[in-house]
Design a protein around this motif. Structure first.
Motif, PDB file in Angstrom:
ATOM      1  N   GLU A 483     -26.275 -78.172  59.875  1.00  0.00           N
ATOM      2  CA  GLU A 483     -24.883 -78.609  60.488  1.00  0.00           C
ATOM      3  C   GLU A 483     -23.609 -78.207  59.931  1.00  0.00           C
ATOM      4  O   GLU A 483     -23.618 -78.021  58.729  1.00  0.00           O
ATOM      5  N   PRO A 484     -22.595 -77.728  60.617  1.00  0.00           N
ATOM      6  CA  PRO A 484     -21.387 -77.318  60.167  1.00  0.00           C
ATOM      7  C   PRO A 484     -20.626 -78.478  59.159  1.00  0.00           C
ATOM      8  O   PRO A 484     -20.160 -77.894  57.919  1.00  0.00           O
ATOM      9  N   VAL A 485     -20.746 -79.696  59.351  1.00  0.00           N
ATOM     10  CA  VAL A 485     -20.385 -80.558  58.531  1.00  0.00           C
ATOM     11  C   VAL A 485     -20.994 -80.806  56.913  1.00  0.00           C
ATOM     12  O   VAL A 485     -20.190 -80.939  56.276  1.00  0.00           O
ATOM     13  N   GLU A 486     -22.305 -80.268  56.748  1.00  0.00           N
ATOM     14  CA  GLU A 486     -22.600 -80.358  55.671  1.00  0.00           C
ATOM     15  C   GLU A 486     -22.801 -78.969  54.980  1.00  0.00           C
ATOM     16  O   GLU A 486     -22.859 -78.961  53.810  1.00  0.00           O
ATOM     17  N   SER A 487     -22.446 -77.776  55.599  1.00  0.00           N
ATOM     18  CA  SER A 487     -22.774 -76.464  55.077  1.00  0.00           C
ATOM     19  C   SER A 487     -21.262 -75.913  55.163  1.00  0.00           C
ATOM     20  O   SER A 487     -21.216 -74.839  54.225  1.00  0.00           O
ATOM     21  N   ASN A 488     -20.327 -76.094  55.860  1.00  0.00           N
ATOM     22  CA  ASN A 488     -19.250 -75.172  55.887  1.00  0.00           C
ATOM     23  C   ASN A 488     -18.283 -75.350  54.614  1.00  0.00           C
ATOM     24  O   ASN A 488     -17.555 -74.083  54.283  1.00  0.00           O
ATOM     25  N   SER A 489     -18.300 -76.328  53.845  1.00  0.00           N
ATOM     26  CA  SER A 489     -17.558 -76.098  52.477  1.00  0.00           C
ATOM     27  C   SER A 489     -18.148 -75.071  51.731  1.00  0.00           C
ATOM     28  O   SER A 489     -17.617 -74.229  50.834  1.00  0.00           O
ATOM     29  N   ASN A 492     -17.531 -71.647  53.064  1.00  0.00           N
ATOM     30  CA  ASN A 492     -16.331 -71.217  52.695  1.00  0.00           C
ATOM     31  C   ASN A 492     -15.969 -70.565  51.222  1.00  0.00           C
ATOM     32  O   ASN A 492     -15.348 -69.661  50.991  1.00  0.00           O
ATOM     33  N   ASP A 493     -16.685 -71.448  50.299  1.00  0.00           N
ATOM     34  CA  ASP A 493     -16.774 -70.911  48.812  1.00  0.00           C
ATOM     35  C   ASP A 493     -17.498 -69.487  48.738  1.00  0.00           C
ATOM     36  O   ASP A 493     -17.091 -68.749  47.628  1.00  0.00           O
ATOM     37  N   LEU A 494     -18.356 -69.329  49.719  1.00  0.00           N
ATOM     38  CA  LEU A 494     -18.905 -67.982  49.910  1.00  0.00           C
ATOM     39  C   LEU A 494     -18.219 -66.930  50.419  1.00  0.00           C
ATOM     40  O   LEU A 494     -18.705 -65.762  50.520  1.00  0.00           O
ATOM     41  N   ASN A 495     -17.136 -67.062  50.861  1.00  0.00           N
ATOM     42  CA  ASN A 495     -16.425 -66.201  51.619  1.00  0.00           C
ATOM     43  C   ASN A 495     -16.991 -65.784  52.917  1.00  0.00           C
ATOM     44  O   ASN A 495     -17.131 -64.408  53.216  1.00  0.00           O
ATOM     45  N   THR A 496     -17.701 -66.612  53.566  1.00  0.00           N
ATOM     46  CA  THR A 496     -18.460 -66.131  54.854  1.00  0.00           C
ATOM     47  C   THR A 496     -17.950 -67.238  55.799  1.00  0.00           C
ATOM     48  O   THR A 496     -17.568 -68.176  55.429  1.00  0.00           O
ATOM     49  N   ALA A 497     -17.923 -66.816  57.062  1.00  0.00           N
ATOM     50  CA  ALA A 497     -17.489 -67.611  58.276  1.00  0.00           C
ATOM     51  C   ALA A 497     -18.369 -69.112  58.340  1.00  0.00           C
ATOM     52  O   ALA A 497     -19.135 -69.088  58.020  1.00  0.00           O
ATOM     53  N   THR A 498     -17.346 -69.985  58.594  1.00  0.00           N
ATOM     54  CA  THR A 498     -18.014 -71.319  58.679  1.00  0.00           C
ATOM     55  C   THR A 498     -18.625 -71.389  60.362  1.00  0.00           C
ATOM     56  O   THR A 498     -18.533 -70.539  61.091  1.00  0.00           O
ATOM     57  N   LEU A 499     -19.281 -72.687  60.238  1.00  0.00           N
ATOM     58  CA  LEU A 499     -20.050 -72.826  61.590  1.00  0.00           C
ATOM     59  C   LEU A 499     -19.239 -73.600  62.464  1.00  0.00           C
ATOM     60  O   LEU A 499     -18.454 -74.498  62.198  1.00  0.00           O
ATOM     61  N   LYS A 500     -19.594 -73.486  63.715  1.00  0.00           N
ATOM     62  CA  LYS A 500     -18.883 -74.207  64.838  1.00  0.00           C
ATOM     63  C   LYS A 500     -20.100 -75.220  65.346  1.00  0.00           C
ATOM     64  O   LYS A 500     -19.560 -76.154  66.153  1.00  0.00           O
ATOM     65  N   GLN A 501     -21.395 -74.781  65.160  1.00  0.00           N
ATOM     66  CA  GLN A 501     -22.218 -75.359  65.762  1.00  0.00           C
ATOM     67  C   GLN A 501     -23.605 -75.396  64.974  1.00  0.00           C
ATOM     68  O   GLN A 501     -23.613 -74.630  63.825  1.00  0.00           O
ATOM     69  N   ARG A 502     -24.479 -76.059  65.037  1.00  0.00           N
ATOM     70  CA  ARG A 502     -25.863 -76.274  64.504  1.00  0.00           C
ATOM     71  C   ARG A 502     -26.606 -74.966  64.648  1.00  0.00           C
ATOM     72  O   ARG A 502     -26.557 -74.375  65.781  1.00  0.00           O
ATOM     73  N   VAL A 503     -27.159 -74.380  63.598  1.00  0.00           N
ATOM     74  CA  VAL A 503     -27.515 -72.854  63.684  1.00  0.00           C
ATOM     75  C   VAL A 503     -28.778 -72.966  62.821  1.00  0.00           C
ATOM     76  O   VAL A 503     -29.106 -73.613  61.878  1.00  0.00           O
ATOM     77  N   PRO A 504     -29.998 -72.200  63.113  1.00  0.00           N
ATOM     78  CA  PRO A 504     -31.209 -72.110  62.271  1.00  0.00           C
ATOM     79  C   PRO A 504     -30.829 -71.504  61.034  1.00  0.00           C
ATOM     80  O   PRO A 504     -29.784 -70.768  60.816  1.00  0.00           O
ATOM     81  N   VAL A 505     -31.496 -71.812  59.779  1.00  0.00           N
ATOM     82  CA  VAL A 505     -31.171 -71.582  58.463  1.00  0.00           C
ATOM     83  C   VAL A 505     -31.202 -69.761  58.364  1.00  0.00           C
ATOM     84  O   VAL A 505     -30.537 -69.439  57.587  1.00  0.00           O
TER      85      VAL A 505
END
Length: 620
Positions: A483-489, A492-505
């Motif tokens: 989920e974006p809420v659990e993974s975006n931070s 962001n630290d890895l300098n890659t685009a954040t999520l807007k929706q749920r995606v496969p790992v």
């Protein structure tokens, strides 16, 4: 005194040990003939295994059921995975080894193989009857009979050692050269040539100042070669790096007039990619320094191998020049470097099984074929031993394709292109190097090794367990979502685009900025799940995901090329009758006698138009 053997192996270097062990493990009664039982598996040059492309070969030998990987693991004092800054096709394992333990472990392994007998004496000839090798003769006048013979003579055939203006016969320092075999083979119609290799001086570790050098440690988490349960290192010995300088070069040049390299006494061609120090400063005069690797010879010895300082200059010039190297000011030398010339036989005279075309049941493996390097020799010995056993038991030959193994690339290159300088394997020689990685050697080859009776049931079981584990991991990465809420931070630290929706790992792992261990930080469930997998499985999963497109392209290209490998050519064709072929094409095809269109297409001097003409001819 001797019963008849199935296979006689002449020479107990890396090629001879693998040949003897392979044939014996598969069920042949083997006699290993060596001039000195105390130098079985001697590391004549540097005490190390693997390296660029060579590490892949060691892993392939291990995957097939050979011993070089196990012996290397048992005797290593340092492990490094080279080229980690590049793609996984380039990653190459390398070990620094204890020279004495390496030889001891090989001898013990051979002695534990009840199908291997030993005989300490010089083999002086081959017994040939009805165009078949049926044994060997020895310096004592003995005749020992066998169904097949494998020659792995290394640098011993008429070996000649050079140090400055001094020269003397020898296969390596302190050991006799082998006489008689070359002369007999030439009489039988074989073509021979001369090659050269060299070795650096050995020095006393206690006389070096390591504070002036760069320390080169092993990997923080050391790996290993073998896919079996050999143990990784818990402690390691460091190597060191220093450099030559203009003063060293000037000192070395004072001996050039006495150098056998430059005054014509050495006729053989040396290795292009491992030149002597005098050759380096002569060819690269614009460089004011060259790298020197200071490599320990073992756990408990003070002897040091001065890698990068191979030379045949007079011993006094070697000593004075070494003293000018930083950290070597008070050096004590154990023995000088030297060059050695020896006979080899151009490998175009062999079949892809490494059996000679002229004499049935006679096999060549190792430096006799014009190669250089322990690993290149070992894999040839393995293949010669396998095929000698299969042949005398009327079974199909074992040949690896270029798309299946670096071993296949090496043998195919030798047989079809030949070599007039010591052949060394590089990743660039393989068209399918993304398929031929070091991490997947077992999944490529262990089943093949098991089918011929070399790799045991445990190896096969380990390989299937690893494959099933990998497939399960990839399937789960495809199913699990973040989920974006659990993974975006984290993203962001890895300098890659954040999520807007749920995606496969798996979609996250495809990103170049993200590695598989980063996924553990996305949520607690992933951390717990991924922690159940070992490092190798995680690494393979990451490679499979990130390089999926490239792997698939190479696999499709390999399948296209296999259609040419499936087009067989009968052995009795007289290419002189096909007048449309080029003159060079006719000459080379008659000489090599390729067994498939694919093999014919790789022969140096056979043009694409020659191949088209040949395909039309065969279709008729």
């Amino acid at each position: 005194m001797f019963s008849e053997y199935d296979v006689i192996v002449v020479g107990a270097g890396h090629a001879g040990c693998e040949a003897a062990n392979a044939a014996a493990t598969m069920g042949s009664k083997v006699l290993l003939v060596t001039m000195n039982m105390n130098t079985i598996a001697q590391m004549s040059c540097n005490p190390a295994m693997g390296g660029i492309a060579k590490g892949q070969i060691v892993r392939e030998i291990d995957a097939l059921g050979g011993m070089s990987g196990i012996i290397s693991d048992k005797s290593m004092i340092q492990f490094r995975m080279l080229n980690m800054s590049k793609g996984p096709a380039m990653w190459s394992p390398r070990t620094q080894n204890d020279r004495m333990r390496f030889a001891e472990e090989w001898r013990l392994a051979l002695e534990r193989n009840h199908n291997v007998d030993f005989w300490q004496e010089m083999a002086t000839g081959i017994i040939v009857e009805n165009n078949k090798a049926v044994g060997v003769t020895t310096s004592l006048g003995l005749e020992i009979r066998a169904k097949s013979v494998v020659l792995t003579n290394g640098t011993f055939l008429n070996g000649l050692i050079h140090i400055g203006e001094k020269q003397f016969g020898g296969g390596r320092t302190g050991e006799r050269a082998a006489k008689g075999i070359t002369e007999q083979l030439v009489q039988l119609g074989f073509e021979s040539g001369r090659m050269k290799t060299g070795t650096p001086p050995r020095v006393d570790s206690r006389s070096l100042d390591y504070s002036k050098m760069e320390e080169q440690k092993g990997d923080e988490v050391p790996g290993k070669f073998s896919f079996t349960n050999t143990k990784p290192l818990t402690k390691q010995r460091s190597c060191y790096i220093t450099y030559t300088n203009p003063s060293v070069h000037e000192s070395l040049q004072t001996g050039f007039d006495k150098s056998p390299m430059f005054n014509g006494r050495i006729q053989g061609i040396g290795p292009r990619y491992c030149p002597s120090i005098e050759d380096k400063i002569n060819r690269f005069a614009e460089r004011d320094r060259h790298q020197i690797f200071v490599e320990p010879e073992g756990w408990n010895t003070v002897e040091i191998y001065v890698n990068g300082f191979s030379t045949s200059l007079p011993e006094d010039v070697q000593y004075e020049s070494l003293r000018l190297v930083e950290g070597f000011e008070n050096v004590k030398m154990f023995r000088p470097g030297y060059a050695i010339e020896y006979d080899y036989f151009p490998p175009t005279q062999l079949k892809l099984t490494l059996e000679t075309k002229l004499i049935e049941n006679l096999y060549f493996a190792g430096q006799i074929n014009g190669t250089t390097g322990y690993e290149e020799a070992a894999c040839q010995g393995l293949m010669a031993g396998i095929n000698a056993h299969l042949s005398i038991n009327n079974k199909e030959p074992f040949i690896l394709k270029r798309s299946e193994a670096y071993i296949g690339v090496l043998i195919d290159d030798l047989i079809n292109k030949g070599t007039d300088e010591p052949y060394r394997m590089f990743t660039s020689r393989a068209e399918f190097r993304i398929l031929l990685r070091q991490d997947n050697a077992d999944t490529r080859l262990t089943e093949k090794g098991h089918q011929i009776g070399l790799a045991d049931n445990q190896r096969l079981e380990n390989m299937f367990d690893k494959t099933n584990s990998l497939n399960q991991l990839l399937a789960d990465l495809n199913k699990k979502r973040v989920e974006p809420v659990e993974s975006n931070s984290v993203l962001n630290d890895l300098n890659t685009a954040t999520l807007k929706q749920r995606v496969p790992v798996i979609n996250i792992l495809k990103r170049p900025e993200v590695n598989i261990n980063d996924l553990k930080n996305l949520n607690d469930e992933l951390h717990e799940y991924l922690s159940t997998y070992d490092t190798d499985t995680l690494q393979q999963a990451e490679i499979a995901v990130k390089y999926e497109t490239y792997i698939e392209k190479e696999r499709q290209l390999a399948e296209k090329m296999e259609t040419l490998e499936d087009k067989k050519i009968r052995s009795n064709i007289d290419y002189n009758e096909i007048r449309a072929l080029s003159a060079e094409g006719r000459q080379k095809l008659n000489k090599i006698k390729p067994t498939t269109i694919g093999q014919a297409s790789r022969i140096s001097g056979v043009s694409p138009s020659d191949i088209s003409i040949l395909m039309v001819y065969l279709a008729r």
